[in-house]
Scaffold this motif. Structure first.
Motif, PDB file in Angstrom:
ATOM      1  N   GLY A  85       1.325  -7.042 -11.445  1.00  0.00           N
ATOM      2  CA  GLY A  85       2.112  -6.355 -10.419  1.00  0.00           C
ATOM      3  C   GLY A  85       2.985  -5.273 -11.024  1.00  0.00           C
ATOM      4  N   PHE A  86       3.606  -5.571 -12.158  1.00  0.00           N
ATOM      5  CA  PHE A  86       4.437  -4.584 -12.848  1.00  0.00           C
ATOM      6  C   PHE A  86       3.600  -3.389 -13.275  1.00  0.00           C
ATOM      7  N   VAL A  87       2.454  -3.654 -13.883  1.00  0.00           N
ATOM      8  CA  VAL A  87       1.572  -2.566 -14.327  1.00  0.00           C
ATOM      9  C   VAL A  87       1.137  -1.709 -13.139  1.00  0.00           C
ATOM     10  N   ALA A  88       0.727  -2.350 -12.065  1.00  0.00           N
ATOM     11  CA  ALA A  88       0.295  -1.597 -10.870  1.00  0.00           C
ATOM     12  C   ALA A  88       1.435  -0.734 -10.333  1.00  0.00           C
ATOM     13  N   ALA A  89       2.638  -1.293 -10.306  1.00  0.00           N
ATOM     14  CA  ALA A  89       3.794  -0.542  -9.813  1.00  0.00           C
ATOM     15  C   ALA A  89       4.090   0.653 -10.715  1.00  0.00           C
ATOM     16  N   ARG A  90       3.969   0.471 -12.010  1.00  0.00           N
ATOM     17  CA  ARG A  90       4.265   1.566 -12.934  1.00  0.00           C
ATOM     18  C   ARG A  90       3.187   2.659 -12.888  1.00  0.00           C
ATOM     19  N   ILE A  91       1.945   2.279 -12.641  1.00  0.00           N
ATOM     20  CA  ILE A  91       0.894   3.286 -12.451  1.00  0.00           C
ATOM     21  C   ILE A  91       1.193   4.082 -11.184  1.00  0.00           C
ATOM     22  N   ALA A  92       1.529   3.370 -10.111  1.00  0.00           N
ATOM     23  CA  ALA A  92       1.885   4.040  -8.860  1.00  0.00           C
ATOM     24  C   ALA A  92       3.117   4.911  -9.051  1.00  0.00           C
ATOM     25  N   TYR A  93       4.051   4.452  -9.859  1.00  0.00           N
ATOM     26  CA  TYR A  93       5.261   5.214 -10.149  1.00  0.00           C
ATOM     27  C   TYR A  93       4.917   6.567 -10.768  1.00  0.00           C
ATOM     28  N   LEU A  94       4.036   6.574 -11.749  1.00  0.00           N
ATOM     29  CA  LEU A  94       3.632   7.827 -12.388  1.00  0.00           C
ATOM     30  C   LEU A  94       2.962   8.760 -11.380  1.00  0.00           C
ATOM     31  N   VAL A  95       2.072   8.207 -10.582  1.00  0.00           N
ATOM     32  CA  VAL A  95       1.402   9.019  -9.556  1.00  0.00           C
ATOM     33  C   VAL A  95       2.426   9.630  -8.607  1.00  0.00           C
ATOM     34  N   CYS A  96       3.352   8.811  -8.145  1.00  0.00           N
ATOM     35  CA  CYS A  96       4.382   9.297  -7.208  1.00  0.00           C
ATOM     36  C   CYS A  96       5.277  10.344  -7.851  1.00  0.00           C
TER      37      CYS A  96
END
Length: 123
Positions: A85-96
């Motif tokens: 979940g943390f990894v997915a959130a951080r990937i989404a964070y970079l995209v955003c």
């Protein structure tokens, strides 16, 4: 190696993806003074560079949570799930961040933080 440990390895390398985005195209890139060059950038390059810094800043707490959970023999399945979940959130964070979606970026940042805090609550 557990899934959470794989997530630690991935996250240790992931900020370099943001660095690559910041330097994409290397237009007038000065390898002798890369930080000064990056400081002059605007738009997606500046946002990717800021994301890189934030990604590095988030690592100590995440790494600590996973290591302490491992030492404390926390339920591995839950720790693995929260690490993903943390990894997915951080990937989404970079995209955003690169896409300039500040509200969504803040929400996914909070989700990532919640995942790390939840890992500590597994101990």
């Amino acid at each position: 190696m557990t899934i959470a440990y794989w997530c630690v390895l991935f996250m240790g390398l992931f900020p370099y993806v943001a660095a690559g985005i910041a330097k994409k195209g290397f237009e007038a890139y000065d390898n002798g003074m890369p930080r000064q060059w990056l400081a002059k950038q605007t738009g997606f390059r500046a946002r990717a560079n800021a994301a890189q810094a934030n990604l590095f800043e988030s690592l100590p707490l995440f790494f600590s949570a996973v290591i302490i959970a491992s030492i404390a023999n926390a339920p591995q399945g839950r720790v693995d799930l929260l690490a993903i979940g943390f990894v997915a959130a951080r990937i989404a964070y970079l995209v955003c961040y690169v896409a300039n979606w500040p509200t969504t970026r803040s929400i996914v940042w909070l989700v990532g933080l919640a995942c790390v805090v939840a890992i500590f609550f597994q101990i």
